[in-house]
Enzyme design. Structure first.
Site, PDB file in Angstrom:
ATOM      1  N   MET A  49     -20.996 -26.201  -6.620  1.00  0.00           N
ATOM      2  CA  MET A  49     -20.123 -26.348  -6.658  1.00  0.00           C
ATOM      3  C   MET A  49     -18.426 -25.902  -7.996  1.00  0.00           C
ATOM      4  SD  MET A  49     -19.143 -29.013  -3.987  1.00  0.00           S
ATOM      5  CE  MET A  49     -19.571 -31.213  -5.259  1.00  0.00           C
ATOM      6  N   LYS A  87     -26.643 -34.571 -16.651  1.00  0.00           N
ATOM      7  CA  LYS A  87     -25.648 -33.659 -16.450  1.00  0.00           C
ATOM      8  C   LYS A  87     -25.109 -33.979 -15.427  1.00  0.00           C
ATOM      9  CE  LYS A  87     -25.947 -31.624 -20.617  1.00  0.00           C
ATOM     10  NZ  LYS A  87     -25.693 -30.551 -21.649  1.00  0.00           N
ATOM     11  N   SER A  88     -23.531 -34.069 -15.605  1.00  0.00           N
ATOM     12  CA  SER A  88     -23.104 -33.727 -13.911  1.00  0.00           C
ATOM     13  C   SER A  88     -21.313 -33.045 -14.296  1.00  0.00           C
ATOM     14  CB  SER A  88     -22.564 -35.375 -13.449  1.00  0.00           C
ATOM     15  OG  SER A  88     -22.074 -35.267 -12.524  1.00  0.00           O
ATOM     16  N   HIS A 142     -27.119 -26.284 -14.310  1.00  0.00           N
ATOM     17  CA  HIS A 142     -27.002 -25.090 -13.449  1.00  0.00           C
ATOM     18  C   HIS A 142     -27.807 -24.636 -13.879  1.00  0.00           C
ATOM     19  CE1 HIS A 142     -22.891 -28.114 -12.410  1.00  0.00           C
ATOM     20  NE2 HIS A 142     -23.628 -27.620 -10.755  1.00  0.00           N
TER      21      HIS A 142
END
EC number: 6.3.2.1
Lengths: 280, 280
Positions: free
Chosen positions: A30, A184-185, A37
């Site tokens: 997203m 991580k976000s 990522h």
């Protein structure tokens, strides 16, 4: 690296690669990409001739009450990260290109999606399965990469691929953490300084259970009790769930006697964060 | 021509053809093939290097009250027809190979599937979409062939392909009829001699509407009235529905003022038959 916005343009690129016998890795995201990522893209680059990163904040996996509008976006930064990591293409569609006004076909699942995050987010996994199914059909990758951070999503997508015979391999990648342990976000960006500190209760409570289990505890009700007590000491934290489930079926278990997912969701202020540990 | 029973064996054959740059046509069937199916296979053979015919009575599209067990089967005869028509492969899976004990992923549609046959068969199209999606993923055809006889199914599958971005073309083929007008159907085998005669009310009532429309009638309530009266004169016939719907959305229409599907379902004794006429 190219950035394309239409299904047609992705298909053109993919068709040319396939005609040359090249393999394709897909990393569905997203956007607002971080080190987590990047680890997926790195893995994909190492295993495929070409890597497609989709950057799409998928409206149908958000409930009206959720953060669709405020979800962070930064395509320019994402493009830099993807290019540096060696991706070949970013697919960044418009919602209207993914969902026509008459759109009405959904991929849904009657197991795996009801517990954990599915309890408070009842339409979430239908939206995830549907968009991921669409991306699989658009990109037709050999492999697709998902982070273990979204453990329920990973289990759901693996199950969907098996059930619906999608012709590709799902590759899972470990959780990437900040130095102090916070997973991580993209949503960490919502946290104030105080909340950022409070958010450590997620990884720390998982570590507490890990310690108890390595010390011989197998009763999940005792483990949950200890984790819950630990998290509740933090005034900014409000538990959504603390669960131990079978890592294949996602059904709750009372004993640590098979591969287990210990998954938690905790509100830190208004921000809902998730984290987990898998006992293989 | 080969007959294979596992997903793995289909994939092997398909992979070899794709490596040679060959095109593949898929004709999904429930077997007990007749001239209608043959017309689909003929069309597929004329347009592709290889044709796969799937022969699978799909349990999840039948309600418990329906004719899953009694549905006619004759693989030997089907194989003769496919071979003569020039198909390359029959895929005849076991239900347990298509649906594992933990199977729980479905493709469903919130429009198009509620009216017409969906009214009395509420789970039917979910089963059809799911199995067809699976077959698309297993065979990965360039084109797939469906008969206009199952008009609602055709509209639903076209919509699913568009919504979920399946990378293939849907080809529709006209209804094939017996000399006296009865639409070919595997279920015609259920009819007694008297019922076989009575079954003519389906095609004849469609022809009646066609005549009225060519004479200038555009009011669908008058057309339905005339068709209903005609069918009700036959004591062995019991109407399930007589409808005029928009041929894209399948929503009922009051005037013949756009592409229209005139669809009917009628019980002849215990056998439920369908037929239709499309006004393009």
């Amino acid at each position: 690296m190219k950035i394309v916005h239409t299904v047609e343009d992705v298909r053109k690129a993919v068709q040319a690669w396939k005609a040359d016998g090249k393999t394709i890795g897909l990393v569905p995201t997203m956007g607002y990409l971080h080190e987590g990522h990047k680890s997926l893209i790195d893995k994909a680059v190492s295993e495929n001739d070409h890597v497609v990163v989709s950057v799409f904040v998928n409206p149908i996996q958000f409930a009206p009450t959720e953060d669709l509008e405020s979800y962070p976006r930064d395509l320019e930064q994402d493009a830099k990260l993807c290019e540096a990591a060696g991706a070949s293409l970013i697919f960044n569609p418009e919602p209207s290109d993914m969902y026509s006004p008459t759109f009405s076909s959904f991929i849904d699942m009657s197991t795996l999606t009801k517990g954990l995050c599915g309890k408070t987010r009842p339409i979430h996994f239908r939206g995830v399965c549907t968009v991921v199914g669409k991306l699989f059909n658009i990109v037709e990758p050999n492999k697709a990469y998902f982070g273990q951070k979204d453990a329920q999503q990973l289990a759901v997508i693996k199950h969907m691929v098996e059930d619906l015979n999608f012709n590709l391999e799902i590759v899972s990648c470990p959780i990437v953490r900040e130095a102090d342990g916070l997973a991580k976000s993209s949503r960490n960006t919502y946290l104030s300084a105080d909340e950022r500190k409070a958010a450590l209760v997620l990884s720390q409570s998982l570590a507490l259970a890990e310690k108890m289990i390595s010390d011989g505890e197998t009763d999940t009700s005792k483990l949950k009790e200890a984790m819950t007590a630990f998290i509740e000491k933090e005034p900014l934290a409000k538990i959504d769930y603390v669960e131990f489930v079978d890592w294949k079926t996602l059904e709750p278990v009372s004993e640590i006697d098979r591969p287990i997912l210990n998954a938690i969701a905790v509100y830190i202020g208004k921000t809902r964060l998730i984290d987990n540990h898998i006992y293989e």
